[in-house]
Design an enzyme around this catalytic site. Structure first.
Site, PDB file in Angstrom:
ATOM      1  N   TYR A   1       0.819  -1.217   0.000  1.00 42.12           N
ATOM      2  CA  TYR A   1       0.000   0.000   0.000  1.00 42.12           C
ATOM      3  C   TYR A   1       0.856   1.271   0.000  1.00 42.12           C
ATOM      4  O   TYR A   1       0.369   2.358  -0.308  1.00 42.12           O
ATOM      5  CB  TYR A   1      -0.946   0.027   1.204  1.00 42.12           C
ATOM      6  CG  TYR A   1      -2.059  -0.994   1.154  1.00 42.12           C
ATOM      7  CD1 TYR A   1      -2.266  -1.805   0.043  1.00 42.12           C
ATOM      8  CD2 TYR A   1      -2.928  -1.165   2.235  1.00 42.12           C
ATOM      9  CE1 TYR A   1      -3.271  -2.745   0.007  1.00 42.12           C
ATOM     10  CE2 TYR A   1      -3.943  -2.104   2.201  1.00 42.12           C
ATOM     11  CZ  TYR A   1      -4.113  -2.900   1.088  1.00 42.12           C
ATOM     12  OH  TYR A   1      -5.114  -3.826   1.049  1.00 42.12           O
TER      13      TYR A   1
ATOM     14  N   ASP B   1      -5.427  -6.608   5.779  1.00 43.38           N
ATOM     15  CA  ASP B   1      -6.623  -5.841   5.444  1.00 43.38           C
ATOM     16  C   ASP B   1      -7.762  -6.807   5.108  1.00 43.38           C
ATOM     17  O   ASP B   1      -8.878  -6.715   5.638  1.00 43.38           O
ATOM     18  CB  ASP B   1      -6.285  -4.966   4.219  1.00 43.38           C
ATOM     19  CG  ASP B   1      -7.342  -3.940   3.905  1.00 43.38           C
ATOM     20  OD1 ASP B   1      -8.318  -3.827   4.677  1.00 43.38           O
ATOM     21  OD2 ASP B   1      -7.200  -3.250   2.877  1.00 43.38           O
TER      22      ASP B   1
END
Ligand code: NAD
Length: 360
Positions: free
Chosen positions: A142, A249
């Site tokens: 990310y 996540d």
């Protein structure tokens, strides 16, 4: 020694659930002589309205000075038309996480046996579930560079990201996970894709090295695809799971849904020294704000997590969790977890019931 706790109620149902968590903290503070000093500050939309900034300087100063932070939730339709960088989520919540370097995300998925019917899985598969997922929050794909969308020489567009972790980043999240496992059942499953991705081959190596410092913890490794499968097949096999940002996540959301009740789930984001921000997994629920019907239990359980993980107050944390168990045993439910045969209560009635259970 005084410990400074900063409560950031935020927006929507935030102030309603924060008020209940404060009641509970006041009780254990007195019962266990914890020496907590609890302060409050504005954040998110409430701070934009009052001071023109989602994280006013005064609030940030208090965040820096606090030993631990308890946040309700931020955001709502009123502020959705602001430029993205000024919105409550980005300019308030994410800014605190980034500025305090809160890299370690703790997401428990706990399903009280009393609520087993709320899950989409069979009650016997999930009843009594108690998993802790430790997710790296500030690195991995990310954040990795280079990243972007480019046009190749042949005119074809290509999107690309970089999955990168250095060994220090892996070691510090590993340590958070091993320490958490030491406070639980001492079993840690590290999730990677070491059969394909070099970055997670290193991940696995570093976890093995760290494991030598924690001989009491039983360390295992699992590929992420298998972990996803095992989470819905037999989730109770896990105690603590540790993984990178992207895998975490996805897995932590799947694990949260095993419990079926978002109003029950706490979370924590920790820095290198164990200082952390604690918050429910849910948002500000603007659809029910101001009605006194929100479930305050995720916030109350977040307060218990804060006492355990940042302030070393295990006895008080366990007592709060036991009190929550008691009110569920008594059949008390806010609307989100209500079912036939149980008693529907308001936000403040639920908070009062937890307080009564603590005083019993
Ligand atoms: P949400 O979690 O606020 O609400 C989803 C649904 O769950 C709603 O129907 C809501 O009523 C219900 N719900 C949530 N918490 C509840 C509780 N404690 N008791 C009873 N019911 C509850 O998610 P959303 O609707 O996608 O987002 C609303 C706002 O919250 C948005 O502005 C979003 O950006 C923000 N948000 C903030 C955070 C945070 O502060 N950490 C997290 C997620 C979303």
């Amino acid at each position: 020694m005084t410990k400074n706790v900063l409560v950031l109620p935020g927006d929507g149902i935030g102030p309603e659930i924060a008020a209940e968590a404060r009641k509970v903290l006041d009780v254990v503070n007195a019962q266990f002589d914890l020496g907590l000093s609890v302060d409050e500050a504005l954040v998110g939309g409430a701070a934009i309205d009052a001071a023109g900034d989602a994280l006013p300087a005064e609030t940030w100063a208090k965040c820096e000075a606090a030993d631990a932070i308890l946040l309700g939730a931020v955001g709502g339709p009123k502020w959705d038309t602001l430029p993205p960088n000024e919105r409550p989520e980005k300019a308030g919540l994410l800014k605190i996480r980034a500025q305090l370097d809160l890299f370690g995300n703790l997401r428990p998925a706990i399903l009280s046996p009393q609520l087993a019917d709320a899950s989409s899985l069979k009650p016997e598969v999930v009843a009594g579930l108690d998993i802790l997922i430790v997710r790296e929050l500030t690195g991995g794909i990310y954040f990795g560079e280079p990243r972007g969308i480019r046009t190749l020489e042949n005119g074809v567009r290509q999107g690309y990201n970089t999955y990168v972790y250095d060994e220090d980043e892996i070691r510090r999240i590993g340590r958070v996970a091993f320490e958490a496992a030491m406070k639980r059942d001492k079993r840690l499953c590290s999730v990677d894709k070491a059969n394909v991705l070099e970055v997670t081959m290193l991940w696995r190596e570093v976890m093995e090295e760290l494991g030598k410092e924690y001989p009491e913890v039983e360390l295992s490794h699992m590929y992420v695809d298998n972990a996803a499968m095992q989470l819905v097949r037999a989730p109770k096999q896990f105690d603590v799971m540790v993984t990178g940002n992207m895998f975490g996540d996805i897995l932590s959301d799947a694990a949260a849904m095993l419990t079926g009740s978002i109003g029950m789930l706490p979370s924590a984001s920790l820095d290198q020294n164990g200082k952390g921000m604690y918050e429910p997994c849910h948002g500000s629920a603007p659809d029910i704000a101001g009605q006194g019907i929100a479930n305050p239990l995720a916030m109350i359980i977040s307060a218990a997590m804060m006492l355990r993980h940042s302030l070393g107050m295990e006895d008080a944390a366990a007592k709060i969790e036991a009190a929550v168990d008691t009110v569920l045993d008594q059949g008390l439910r806010t609307g989100d977890i209500w079912s036939e045969g149980t008693q529907k209560v308001s936000t403040s009635e639920m908070g009062d019931a937890v307080v009564a259970a603590l005083n019993a």
